[in-house]
Motif scaffolding. Structure first.
Motif, PDB file in Angstrom:
ATOM      1  N   SER A 126      -1.555 -13.530  -8.402  1.00 33.35           N
ATOM      2  CA  SER A 126      -1.762 -11.748  -8.762  1.00 33.35           C
ATOM      3  C   SER A 126      -1.725 -10.775  -8.097  1.00 33.35           C
ATOM      4  N   PRO A 127      -1.712  -9.508  -8.317  1.00 33.20           N
ATOM      5  CA  PRO A 127      -1.385  -8.024  -7.697  1.00 33.20           C
ATOM      6  C   PRO A 127      -3.314  -7.899  -7.544  1.00 33.20           C
ATOM      7  N   ASP A 128      -4.239  -8.442  -8.126  1.00 29.45           N
ATOM      8  CA  ASP A 128      -5.496  -8.726  -7.889  1.00 29.45           C
ATOM      9  C   ASP A 128      -5.421 -10.038  -7.091  1.00 29.45           C
ATOM     10  N   ASP A 129      -5.643 -11.307  -6.860  1.00 31.24           N
ATOM     11  CA  ASP A 129      -5.317 -12.416  -6.042  1.00 31.24           C
ATOM     12  C   ASP A 129      -5.638 -11.504  -4.820  1.00 31.24           C
ATOM     13  N   VAL A 130      -4.396 -10.848  -4.885  1.00 32.79           N
ATOM     14  CA  VAL A 130      -3.595 -10.576  -3.339  1.00 32.79           C
ATOM     15  C   VAL A 130      -5.158  -9.573  -2.700  1.00 32.79           C
ATOM     16  N   ALA A 131      -5.510  -8.478  -3.290  1.00 38.22           N
ATOM     17  CA  ALA A 131      -6.073  -7.814  -3.440  1.00 38.22           C
ATOM     18  C   ALA A 131      -7.428  -8.457  -2.663  1.00 38.22           C
ATOM     19  N   LYS A 132      -8.155  -9.056  -3.237  1.00 37.49           N
ATOM     20  CA  LYS A 132      -9.255 -10.049  -2.682  1.00 37.49           C
ATOM     21  C   LYS A 132      -8.597 -10.823  -1.506  1.00 37.49           C
ATOM     22  N   LYS A 133      -7.585 -10.766  -1.512  1.00 34.63           N
ATOM     23  CA  LYS A 133      -7.585 -11.968   0.559  1.00 34.63           C
ATOM     24  C   LYS A 133      -7.217 -10.606   1.529  1.00 34.63           C
ATOM     25  N   ILE A 134      -6.719  -9.649   1.049  1.00 38.15           N
ATOM     26  CA  ILE A 134      -6.721  -8.312   1.734  1.00 38.15           C
ATOM     27  C   ILE A 134      -8.327  -7.275   1.854  1.00 38.15           C
ATOM     28  N   HIS A 135      -8.901  -7.299   1.509  1.00 35.44           N
ATOM     29  CA  HIS A 135     -10.141  -7.165   1.475  1.00 35.44           C
ATOM     30  C   HIS A 135     -11.401  -8.020   2.628  1.00 35.44           C
ATOM     31  N   ALA A 136     -10.389  -8.849   1.867  1.00 34.59           N
ATOM     32  CA  ALA A 136     -11.211 -10.181   3.459  1.00 34.59           C
ATOM     33  C   ALA A 136     -11.078  -9.420   4.795  1.00 34.59           C
ATOM     34  N   LEU A 137      -8.868  -9.861   4.861  1.00 34.10           N
ATOM     35  CA  LEU A 137      -9.370 -10.151   5.826  1.00 34.10           C
ATOM     36  C   LEU A 137      -9.541  -8.123   6.772  1.00 34.10           C
ATOM     37  N   GLU A 138      -9.262  -7.703   5.714  1.00 31.21           N
ATOM     38  CA  GLU A 138     -10.341  -5.602   6.351  1.00 31.21           C
ATOM     39  C   GLU A 138     -12.079  -6.124   6.939  1.00 31.21           C
ATOM     40  N   TYR A 139     -12.455  -6.599   5.715  1.00 31.39           N
ATOM     41  CA  TYR A 139     -14.081  -6.682   6.589  1.00 31.39           C
ATOM     42  C   TYR A 139     -14.540  -7.850   7.316  1.00 31.39           C
ATOM     43  N   GLU A 140     -13.182  -8.303   7.804  1.00 32.11           N
ATOM     44  CA  GLU A 140     -13.324  -9.282   8.707  1.00 32.11           C
ATOM     45  C   GLU A 140     -13.199  -9.135   9.887  1.00 32.11           C
ATOM     46  N   HIS A 141     -12.124  -8.259  10.086  1.00 32.71           N
ATOM     47  CA  HIS A 141     -10.978  -7.663  11.320  1.00 32.71           C
ATOM     48  C   HIS A 141     -11.428  -6.647  12.206  1.00 32.71           C
ATOM     49  N   PHE A 142     -11.481  -5.666  11.195  1.00 37.06           N
ATOM     50  CA  PHE A 142     -11.330  -3.973  11.294  1.00 37.06           C
ATOM     51  C   PHE A 142     -12.652  -3.233  12.644  1.00 37.06           C
ATOM     52  N   PRO A 143     -13.157  -3.754  11.382  1.00 37.75           N
ATOM     53  CA  PRO A 143     -15.164  -3.569  13.112  1.00 37.75           C
ATOM     54  C   PRO A 143     -15.253  -4.267  14.330  1.00 37.75           C
ATOM     55  N   LEU A 144     -14.134  -5.427  14.737  1.00 35.01           N
ATOM     56  CA  LEU A 144     -13.978  -6.162  15.710  1.00 35.01           C
ATOM     57  C   LEU A 144     -12.598  -5.313  15.985  1.00 35.01           C
ATOM     58  N   VAL A 145     -11.601  -5.160  16.432  1.00 34.08           N
ATOM     59  CA  VAL A 145     -10.829  -4.042  16.345  1.00 34.08           C
ATOM     60  C   VAL A 145     -11.161  -3.063  17.124  1.00 34.08           C
ATOM     61  N   ILE A 146     -11.983  -1.756  16.112  1.00 31.26           N
ATOM     62  CA  ILE A 146     -13.153  -0.965  16.775  1.00 31.26           C
ATOM     63  C   ILE A 146     -13.139  -0.784  17.909  1.00 31.26           C
ATOM     64  N   GLU A 147     -14.250  -2.229  17.179  1.00 25.81           N
ATOM     65  CA  GLU A 147     -15.885  -2.364  18.792  1.00 25.81           C
ATOM     66  C   GLU A 147     -14.325  -2.380  20.129  1.00 25.81           C
ATOM     67  N   LYS A 148     -13.082  -3.472  19.383  1.00 22.04           N
ATOM     68  CA  LYS A 148     -12.079  -3.826  21.108  1.00 22.04           C
ATOM     69  C   LYS A 148     -11.320  -2.205  21.688  1.00 22.04           C
ATOM     70  N   LEU A 149     -11.865  -1.425  20.118  1.00 20.43           N
ATOM     71  CA  LEU A 149     -10.321  -0.401  21.097  1.00 20.43           C
ATOM     72  C   LEU A 149     -11.360   0.820  22.322  1.00 20.43           C
ATOM     73  N   LEU A 150     -12.656   0.759  21.322  1.00 13.35           N
ATOM     74  CA  LEU A 150     -13.999   1.964  21.684  1.00 13.35           C
ATOM     75  C   LEU A 150     -14.213   1.222  23.196  1.00 13.35           C
ATOM     76  N   ASN A 151     -14.671   0.240  23.628  1.00 12.61           N
ATOM     77  CA  ASN A 151     -14.575  -1.080  24.702  1.00 12.61           C
ATOM     78  C   ASN A 151     -14.218  -0.784  25.417  1.00 12.61           C
ATOM     79  N   GLU A 152     -12.877  -0.466  25.445  1.00  7.58           N
ATOM     80  CA  GLU A 152     -11.378  -0.012  26.160  1.00  7.58           C
ATOM     81  C   GLU A 152     -10.926   1.137  26.919  1.00  7.58           C
ATOM     82  N   LYS A 153     -11.890   2.129  26.087  1.00  8.97           N
ATOM     83  CA  LYS A 153     -11.467   3.649  26.799  1.00  8.97           C
ATOM     84  C   LYS A 153     -12.368   3.566  27.916  1.00  8.97           C
TER      85      LYS A 153
END
Length: 207
Positions: free
Chosen positions: A180-207
């Motif tokens: 369902s859309p709710d099932d998809v939302a849960k999967k997307i949230h899990a990806l967001e929580y896992e990856h977003f901080p890591l990508v932000i950190e990598k960007l700042l370390n490169e600048k």
């Protein structure tokens, strides 16, 4: 400008001068914002220094306040003009602006002041299911309705056009016919929580 949290810009600037500083723009609940704030609380060189919103009742403000991060609310006219927001960002020596569920257009003034320093996360694999009005549950409903076999997240720079900035990172999750859309939302949230901080950190370390 409506001030949600009282703070001294002079003191805040001095405390943050040695670290790289993130500002988060958010319009809603702020679960991604809280996840990012908590992640960087353990970091010696990067911190979330400011949360800005366009909605006085956005729960992200409560989250930021509870975690000790200064936060402000700006009315629509300030988001259109951008000059007052820019002044606050400059006072806090912001190095990177992160959109986390921010639902209005970033003013051109900020785009010009922070080239390649404003990023967004979109809950689908752009260029699919992007554009004005495509956010949150609307995206997940569209993905399910189209019978997609996968979805995911896209972290990208922003420009003058909705969801058209250069892609920085994507992560994929499977979509099953029974989801369902709710099932998809849960999967997307899990990806967001896992990856977003890591990508932000990598960007700042490169600048």
């Amino acid at each position: 400008m409506q001030s949600f949290a009282h703070f001294s810009l002079f003191c805040a600037s001095n405390l943050r001068v040695m670290k790289k500083n993130i500002a988060i723009f958010a319009s809603g609940s702020g679960s991604n914002a809280e996840n990012i704030i908590r992640y960087f609380q353990k970091n010696d060189s990067v911190q979330v220094s400011l949360v800005l919103s366009n909605k006085s009742d956005a729960y992200v403000l409560e989250r930021a306040h509870r975690l000790g991060v200064p936060c402000n609310v700006f009315p629509k006219e300030d988001w259109i003009a951008g000059d007052e927001i820019l002044a606050v960002l400059q006072e806090f020596r912001i190095d990177l602006i992160v959109l986390a569920g921010f639902l209005i257009r970033v003013p051109d003034l900020l785009l010009y002041a922070y080239p390649d320093k404003i990023i967004n996360i979109h809950p689908a694999l752009l260029p699919k299911y992007g554009g004005k009005g495509m956010y949150g549950d609307r995206v997940h409903q569209a993905v399910v309705a189209a019978g997609e076999k996968e979805s995911g997240i896209t972290i990208h720079y922003i420009n003058e056009h909705y969801d058209k900035g250069d892609t920085i990172f994507q992560a994929v999750c499977p979509i099953f016919p029974t989801d369902s859309p709710d099932d998809v939302a849960k999967k997307i949230h899990a990806l967001e929580y896992e990856h977003f901080p890591l990508v932000i950190e990598k960007l700042l370390n490169e600048k």
